[in-house]
Write a protein that holds these residues in place. Structure first.
Motif, short mmCIF file in Angstrom:
data_model
loop_
_atom_site.label_atom_id
_atom_site.label_comp_id
_atom_site.label_asym_id
_atom_site.label_seq_id
_atom_site.Cartn_x
_atom_site.Cartn_y
_atom_site.Cartn_z
N VAL A 1 -13.54 23.97 -1.30
CA VAL A 1 -13.05 22.60 -1.11
C VAL A 1 -11.53 22.61 -1.21
O VAL A 1 -10.95 23.52 -1.80
N CYS A 2 -10.91 21.59 -0.67
CA CYS A 2 -9.48 21.39 -0.89
C CYS A 2 -9.35 20.56 -2.16
O CYS A 2 -10.05 19.55 -2.32
N PRO A 3 -8.47 20.94 -3.08
CA PRO A 3 -8.29 20.12 -4.29
C PRO A 3 -7.86 18.70 -3.93
O PRO A 3 -7.22 18.46 -2.91
N ASP A 4 -8.20 17.76 -4.80
CA ASP A 4 -7.77 16.37 -4.64
C ASP A 4 -6.29 16.21 -5.01
O ASP A 4 -5.62 15.31 -4.51
N PHE A 5 -5.81 17.08 -5.90
CA PHE A 5 -4.43 17.02 -6.38
C PHE A 5 -3.92 18.44 -6.54
O PHE A 5 -4.64 19.32 -7.02
N VAL A 6 -2.68 18.69 -6.09
CA VAL A 6 -2.08 20.01 -6.24
C VAL A 6 -0.63 19.88 -6.67
O VAL A 6 0.04 18.89 -6.39
N ILE A 7 -0.16 20.92 -7.34
CA ILE A 7 1.26 21.08 -7.66
C ILE A 7 1.67 22.48 -7.23
O ILE A 7 0.96 23.46 -7.50
N GLU A 8 2.79 22.56 -6.55
CA GLU A 8 3.44 23.84 -6.28
C GLU A 8 4.82 23.76 -6.92
O GLU A 8 5.54 22.78 -6.72
N ILE A 9 5.18 24.78 -7.71
CA ILE A 9 6.50 24.87 -8.31
C ILE A 9 7.27 25.94 -7.54
O ILE A 9 6.85 27.10 -7.50
N LEU A 10 8.35 25.53 -6.93
CA LEU A 10 9.14 26.44 -6.10
C LEU A 10 9.83 27.47 -6.99
O LEU A 10 10.63 27.12 -7.85
N SER A 11 9.50 28.73 -6.78
CA SER A 11 10.17 29.82 -7.49
C SER A 11 11.51 30.10 -6.80
O SER A 11 11.67 29.78 -5.62
N PRO A 12 12.46 30.71 -7.50
CA PRO A 12 13.76 30.98 -6.88
C PRO A 12 13.67 31.76 -5.57
O PRO A 12 14.48 31.58 -4.68
N ASN A 13 12.68 32.62 -5.43
CA ASN A 13 12.56 33.43 -4.21
C ASN A 13 11.63 32.83 -3.16
O ASN A 13 11.47 33.41 -2.10
N ASP A 14 10.99 31.70 -3.46
CA ASP A 14 10.09 31.06 -2.49
C ASP A 14 10.89 30.43 -1.35
O ASP A 14 11.99 29.93 -1.55
N SER A 15 10.29 30.42 -0.19
CA SER A 15 10.87 29.72 0.95
C SER A 15 10.50 28.24 0.85
O SER A 15 9.31 27.91 0.79
N LEU A 16 11.49 27.36 0.83
CA LEU A 16 11.23 25.93 0.75
C LEU A 16 10.42 25.48 1.97
O LEU A 16 9.45 24.74 1.83
#
Length: 196
Positions: free
Chosen positions: A113-128
Motif C-alpha cells: 500500500v502507499c502510506p497515508d502520511f510520509v516524511i522525507e528528510i533531505l540529507s545534505p547529499n540528496d537531490s532536492l
C-alpha cells in the motif's frame, strides 16, 4: 555520497518477489526501486539527519500510541506502491483499517500500500529535485499528506492531493491536519535543526 540509480531492465526485470529477495540478501544496502524498475542504492544518512529522523518518528509514534488510529513505520520499512515502485520513506503512517485489511504475509514483506502520511528528510547529499519527484509519486499513489523537510534551507514542503505544494519557511509548528487529527508538533524546529 549521493544515491546511485542502476537501470538493469535490459538485463533483467525484477519481479516484486525477486526485488524483495535481493533486499533480504543484501541487508547492508538500503535499496528502493522506482516505477520504471530502476534500482536506487541509498547511502546511509549522517548524524544530524538520523537524529532529526528519530525525533520526528518518535513524535508521530507517541501521537499514534495515544490515538490508536494506525501504524507508524521507520525508514527501513519497504512499501510497494500501486505504480510498482518500492519506496522507504523516512517516516510513514498507515491508517488502521488499511493496515488491518492486510494479510499476515503482506505485513511481513514490503507493505503493498502507499502510506497515508510520509516524511522525507533531505540529507545534505540528496537531490532536492529527485526527492520532490518522490514526494509527488507518493501523492499520485494515494498518500494524503506528505512533508519534505529541508534542514539546509530551513523549509518544509507540504504535499496534498489536488493542491499545489505549500512551502513553509522556518515553521513554528507542523500539524497533521485531517490525516493525523490532533497532531501538532510545537517543538519541531529545534529538534530538526530549523533555527529562527
Amino acid at each position: 555520497m549521493t544515491a546511485l540509480t542502476l537501470n538493469l531492465n535490459s538485463v533483467i526485470k525484477l519481479t516484486r518477489e525477486q526485488f524483495y529477495q535481493l533486499c533480504q540478501e543484501n541487508p547492508d544496502l538500503k535499496l528502493e526501486r522506482n516505477a520504471q524498475g530502476e534500482l536506487i542504492i541509498m547511502p546511509p544518512t549522517g548524524g544530524e539527519t538520523g537524529k532529526s529522523n528519530s525525533h520526528i518518528n518518535a513524535q508521530i509514534w507517541f501521537w499514534n500510541d495515544q490515538n490508536q488510529l494506525g501504524e507508524v513505520f521507520d525508514s527501513s520499512t519497504g512499501f510497494t506502491l500501486p505504480s510498482g515502485a518500492d519506496r522507504s520513506p523516512d517516516v510513514a503512517w498507515v491508517e488502521k483499517s488499511r493496515w488491518d485489511a492486510l494479510t499476515k504475509e503482506q505485513r511481513e514483506k514490503f507493505i503493498p500500500v502507499c502510506p497515508d502520511f510520509v516524511i522525507e528528510i533531505l540529507s545534505p547529499n540528496d537531490s532536492l529535485i529527485k526527492t520532490q519527484k518522490k514526494m509527488q509519486e507518493y501523492i499520485e499513489n494515494g498518500c494524503r499528506l506528505g512533508w519534505l523537510i529541508n534542514r539546509k534551507k530551513q523549509e518544509v514542503e507540504i504535499y496534498r492531493p489536488g493542491q499545489d505544494v505549500e512551502v513553509l519557511k522556518s515553521p513554528q509548528i507542523l500539524e497533521g491536519e485531517d490525516t493525523l487529527p490532533g497532531f501538532v508538533d510545537k517543538l519541531f524546529r529545534p529538534r530538526l535543526g530549523i533555527k529562527l
